[in-house]
Scaffold this motif. Sequence first.
Motif, PDB file in Angstrom:
ATOM      1  N   VAL A 182      11.719 -38.912 -28.484  1.00 37.65           N
ATOM      2  CA  VAL A 182      11.503 -37.622 -27.820  1.00 37.65           C
ATOM      3  C   VAL A 182      11.337 -36.518 -28.864  1.00 37.65           C
ATOM      4  CG1 VAL A 182      12.549 -35.867 -26.336  1.00 37.65           C
ATOM      5  CG2 VAL A 182      12.698 -38.277 -25.701  1.00 37.65           C
ATOM      6  N   TRP A 183      12.195 -36.554 -29.882  1.00 39.64           N
ATOM      7  CA  TRP A 183      12.092 -35.548 -30.937  1.00 39.64           C
ATOM      8  C   TRP A 183      10.774 -35.682 -31.697  1.00 39.64           C
ATOM      9  CZ3 TRP A 183      14.339 -31.142 -31.817  1.00 39.64           C
ATOM     10  CH2 TRP A 183      15.599 -30.890 -31.277  1.00 39.64           C
ATOM     11  N   GLU A 184      10.349 -36.905 -31.947  1.00 42.25           N
ATOM     12  CA  GLU A 184       9.063 -37.109 -32.626  1.00 42.25           C
ATOM     13  C   GLU A 184       7.924 -36.538 -31.797  1.00 42.25           C
ATOM     14  OE1 GLU A 184       8.557 -41.231 -33.475  1.00 42.25           O
ATOM     15  OE2 GLU A 184      10.366 -41.375 -34.723  1.00 42.25           O
ATOM     16  N   TRP A 185       7.987 -36.795 -30.485  1.00 42.60           N
ATOM     17  CA  TRP A 185       6.943 -36.278 -29.599  1.00 42.60           C
ATOM     18  C   TRP A 185       6.963 -34.753 -29.586  1.00 42.60           C
ATOM     19  CZ3 TRP A 185       6.981 -33.060 -25.425  1.00 42.60           C
ATOM     20  CH2 TRP A 185       5.794 -32.979 -24.685  1.00 42.60           C
ATOM     21  N   LYS A 186       8.168 -34.183 -29.533  1.00 45.66           N
ATOM     22  CA  LYS A 186       8.287 -32.725 -29.489  1.00 45.66           C
ATOM     23  C   LYS A 186       7.702 -32.080 -30.746  1.00 45.66           C
ATOM     24  CE  LYS A 186      10.514 -28.585 -29.849  1.00 45.66           C
ATOM     25  NZ  LYS A 186      10.738 -27.742 -31.033  1.00 45.66           N
ATOM     26  N   LYS A 187       7.980 -32.682 -31.898  1.00 46.46           N
ATOM     27  CA  LYS A 187       7.474 -32.120 -33.150  1.00 46.46           C
ATOM     28  C   LYS A 187       5.951 -32.194 -33.225  1.00 46.46           C
ATOM     29  CE  LYS A 187      11.696 -33.152 -35.741  1.00 46.46           C
ATOM     30  NZ  LYS A 187      12.337 -34.052 -36.742  1.00 46.46           N
ATOM     31  N   GLU A 188       5.383 -33.240 -32.608  1.00 47.92           N
ATOM     32  CA  GLU A 188       3.938 -33.425 -32.697  1.00 47.92           C
ATOM     33  C   GLU A 188       3.177 -32.655 -31.628  1.00 47.92           C
ATOM     34  OE1 GLU A 188       0.660 -37.060 -33.022  1.00 47.92           O
ATOM     35  OE2 GLU A 188       2.816 -37.489 -32.951  1.00 47.92           O
ATOM     36  N   TYR A 189       3.747 -32.605 -30.409  1.00 52.78           N
ATOM     37  CA  TYR A 189       2.996 -32.021 -29.296  1.00 52.78           C
ATOM     38  C   TYR A 189       3.661 -30.789 -28.673  1.00 52.78           C
ATOM     39  CZ  TYR A 189       0.718 -36.593 -29.398  1.00 52.78           C
ATOM     40  OH  TYR A 189       0.049 -37.720 -29.784  1.00 52.78           O
ATOM     41  N   GLY A 190       4.884 -30.494 -29.081  1.00 55.52           N
ATOM     42  CA  GLY A 190       5.645 -29.458 -28.382  1.00 55.52           C
ATOM     43  C   GLY A 190       5.446 -28.043 -28.871  1.00 55.52           C
ATOM     44  N   ASN A 191       4.472 -27.813 -29.753  1.00 53.14           N
ATOM     45  CA  ASN A 191       4.288 -26.456 -30.282  1.00 53.14           C
ATOM     46  C   ASN A 191       3.225 -25.671 -29.525  1.00 53.14           C
ATOM     47  OD1 ASN A 191       2.038 -27.831 -31.076  1.00 53.14           O
ATOM     48  ND2 ASN A 191       2.103 -27.197 -33.228  1.00 53.14           N
ATOM     49  N   ARG A 192       2.711 -26.241 -28.439  1.00 52.29           N
ATOM     50  CA  ARG A 192       1.653 -25.562 -27.689  1.00 52.29           C
ATOM     51  C   ARG A 192       2.142 -24.223 -27.134  1.00 52.29           C
ATOM     52  NH1 ARG A 192      -1.069 -29.269 -23.376  1.00 52.29           N
ATOM     53  NH2 ARG A 192       1.146 -29.726 -23.084  1.00 52.29           N
ATOM     54  N   ILE A 193       3.358 -24.218 -26.573  1.00 53.61           N
ATOM     55  CA  ILE A 193       3.885 -22.999 -25.961  1.00 53.61           C
ATOM     56  C   ILE A 193       4.173 -21.933 -27.014  1.00 53.61           C
ATOM     57  CG2 ILE A 193       5.933 -22.058 -24.801  1.00 53.61           C
ATOM     58  CD1 ILE A 193       5.911 -24.551 -23.043  1.00 53.61           C
ATOM     59  N   THR A 194       4.776 -22.347 -28.132  1.00 54.90           N
ATOM     60  CA  THR A 194       5.078 -21.354 -29.166  1.00 54.90           C
ATOM     61  C   THR A 194       3.798 -20.778 -29.761  1.00 54.90           C
ATOM     62  OG1 THR A 194       5.287 -23.148 -30.794  1.00 54.90           O
ATOM     63  CG2 THR A 194       7.302 -22.374 -29.739  1.00 54.90           C
ATOM     64  N   THR A 195       2.758 -21.597 -29.855  1.00 53.27           N
ATOM     65  CA  THR A 195       1.463 -21.092 -30.329  1.00 53.27           C
ATOM     66  C   THR A 195       0.919 -20.045 -29.367  1.00 53.27           C
ATOM     67  OG1 THR A 195       0.951 -23.201 -31.410  1.00 53.27           O
ATOM     68  CG2 THR A 195      -0.901 -21.734 -30.940  1.00 53.27           C
ATOM     69  N   GLN A 196       1.077 -20.294 -28.065  1.00 55.31           N
ATOM     70  CA  GLN A 196       0.613 -19.323 -27.072  1.00 55.31           C
ATOM     71  C   GLN A 196       1.414 -18.028 -27.154  1.00 55.31           C
ATOM     72  OE1 GLN A 196       0.900 -22.135 -23.641  1.00 55.31           O
ATOM     73  NE2 GLN A 196      -1.142 -21.378 -23.131  1.00 55.31           N
ATOM     74  N   LEU A 197       2.731 -18.147 -27.362  1.00 50.83           N
ATOM     75  CA  LEU A 197       3.561 -16.945 -27.483  1.00 50.83           C
ATOM     76  C   LEU A 197       3.147 -16.114 -28.690  1.00 50.83           C
ATOM     77  CD1 LEU A 197       7.174 -18.180 -26.602  1.00 50.83           C
ATOM     78  CD2 LEU A 197       5.844 -16.457 -25.375  1.00 50.83           C
ATOM     79  N   ARG A 198       2.828 -16.790 -29.775  1.00 46.73           N
ATOM     80  CA  ARG A 198       2.360 -16.068 -30.965  1.00 46.73           C
ATOM     81  C   ARG A 198       1.040 -15.355 -30.674  1.00 46.73           C
ATOM     82  NH1 ARG A 198       5.235 -17.800 -35.616  1.00 46.73           N
ATOM     83  NH2 ARG A 198       6.458 -19.701 -35.247  1.00 46.73           N
ATOM     84  N   SER A 199       0.180 -16.024 -29.909  1.00 52.25           N
ATOM     85  CA  SER A 199      -1.108 -15.412 -29.561  1.00 52.25           C
ATOM     86  C   SER A 199      -0.924 -14.183 -28.681  1.00 52.25           C
ATOM     87  CB  SER A 199      -1.998 -16.435 -28.837  1.00 52.25           C
ATOM     88  OG  SER A 199      -2.279 -17.544 -29.665  1.00 52.25           O
ATOM     89  N   LEU A 200       0.117 -14.216 -27.840  1.00 51.63           N
ATOM     90  CA  LEU A 200       0.398 -13.062 -26.985  1.00 51.63           C
ATOM     91  C   LEU A 200       0.944 -11.878 -27.778  1.00 51.63           C
ATOM     92  CD1 LEU A 200       2.099 -14.765 -23.886  1.00 51.63           C
ATOM     93  CD2 LEU A 200      -0.099 -13.578 -23.904  1.00 51.63           C
ATOM     94  N   GLY A 201       1.430 -12.157 -28.983  1.00 53.68           N
ATOM     95  CA  GLY A 201       1.987 -11.083 -29.802  1.00 53.68           C
ATOM     96  C   GLY A 201       3.421 -10.743 -29.466  1.00 53.68           C
ATOM     97  N   SER A 202       4.120 -11.658 -28.820  1.00 48.81           N
ATOM     98  CA  SER A 202       5.517 -11.408 -28.456  1.00 48.81           C
ATOM     99  C   SER A 202       6.357 -11.205 -29.715  1.00 48.81           C
ATOM    100  CB  SER A 202       6.078 -12.589 -27.654  1.00 48.81           C
ATOM    101  OG  SER A 202       5.370 -12.744 -26.442  1.00 48.81           O
ATOM    102  N   SER A 203       7.138 -10.138 -29.724  1.00 44.85           N
ATOM    103  CA  SER A 203       7.900  -9.769 -30.929  1.00 44.85           C
ATOM    104  C   SER A 203       9.255 -10.467 -30.959  1.00 44.85           C
ATOM    105  CB  SER A 203       8.084  -8.252 -30.989  1.00 44.85           C
ATOM    106  OG  SER A 203       8.769  -7.791 -29.836  1.00 44.85           O
ATOM    107  N   VAL A 204       9.222 -11.786 -30.880  1.00 44.21           N
ATOM    108  CA  VAL A 204      10.459 -12.567 -30.874  1.00 44.21           C
ATOM    109  C   VAL A 204      10.923 -12.816 -32.305  1.00 44.21           C
ATOM    110  CG1 VAL A 204       9.843 -13.706 -28.713  1.00 44.21           C
ATOM    111  CG2 VAL A 204       9.212 -14.758 -30.878  1.00 44.21           C
ATOM    112  N   ASP A 205      12.173 -13.225 -32.435  1.00 47.33           N
ATOM    113  CA  ASP A 205      12.721 -13.587 -33.739  1.00 47.33           C
ATOM    114  C   ASP A 205      12.558 -15.096 -33.906  1.00 47.33           C
ATOM    115  OD1 ASP A 205      14.155 -14.142 -36.001  1.00 47.33           O
ATOM    116  OD2 ASP A 205      15.922 -12.958 -35.443  1.00 47.33           O
ATOM    117  N   TRP A 206      11.495 -15.507 -34.595  1.00 49.36           N
ATOM    118  CA  TRP A 206      11.196 -16.934 -34.705  1.00 49.36           C
ATOM    119  C   TRP A 206      12.230 -17.683 -35.523  1.00 49.36           C
ATOM    120  CZ3 TRP A 206       8.174 -18.961 -31.341  1.00 49.36           C
ATOM    121  CH2 TRP A 206       7.131 -18.215 -30.783  1.00 49.36           C
TER     122      TRP A 206
END
Length: 260
Positions: free
Chosen positions: A94-118
């Motif tokens: 599960v962790w391997e899958w998350k590292k490989e495929y689970g960054n889609r949402i965080t990429t979208q958040l970055r595209s939105l310009g959300s000022s989160v503390d990464w």
Amino acid sequence: CEPSRARGKGEEEKFVMVIPPPNVTGSLHLGHALTAAVEDTLTRWHRMKGHASLYVPGTDHAGIATQSVVEKMLMKESNQNRHDLGRTKFVEKVWEWKKEYGNRITTQLRSLGSSVDWSRERFTMDDTCSRAVVEAFNRFHEGGLLYRANRLGNWSCALKSAISDIEVDYIDLEGRTFLEVKTHKGNPADPKGRYEFGTLTSFAYPIEDSDEVLVVATTRLETMLGDTGVAIHPDDPRYKHLHGKHVIHPFNGRKIPIVC
């Protein structure tokens, strides 16, 4: 937000916003974008006021949804399921899958310009989150808010697991309907392998020490094998004379009480 800066502020000058973690198996839609925009606006407004502001990003492991995705991948790649691997190895997958495929949402958040503390990003299977869940359950149990009991539940034949109500798709049937059951090999009596649903079937329970029968109607005839009681309305004049009596199971001869 630097911890040292936060320590110098009063409670009224601190603001923390935690993103309700989206499921890691999905992607953000318009509703997520609206929520992120509102949350980001609030966080930026507090920053402009000089408050110690923290906007925390993260994703949710999504439980059975992620399990299902990873199991499908395992079956496709190695013809194995989670039981073949065992708990520890499966969690690693599960962790391997998350590292490989689970960054889609965080990429979208970055595209939105959300000022989160990464630097504070969280995944709900992190050790920190897992320990917090265990601690919360312990506190609930100690406070008498958790208990164990026998209840009707939802069982997935495919997942071999209990599932929550929210993960069940309900279908309203207006009458006799043939449906495919994907987790079963198929009904040999139907050309398309479908099963019959929505049919009301009546059967009779013989009354103990009597020639009478008590007729019961159900759409799930197979469940009668597990019947432990037959309920009647206490004020129904048709069954007044049956109060306190028993019926006999027509298949195994078991005595079943009539309850009001």
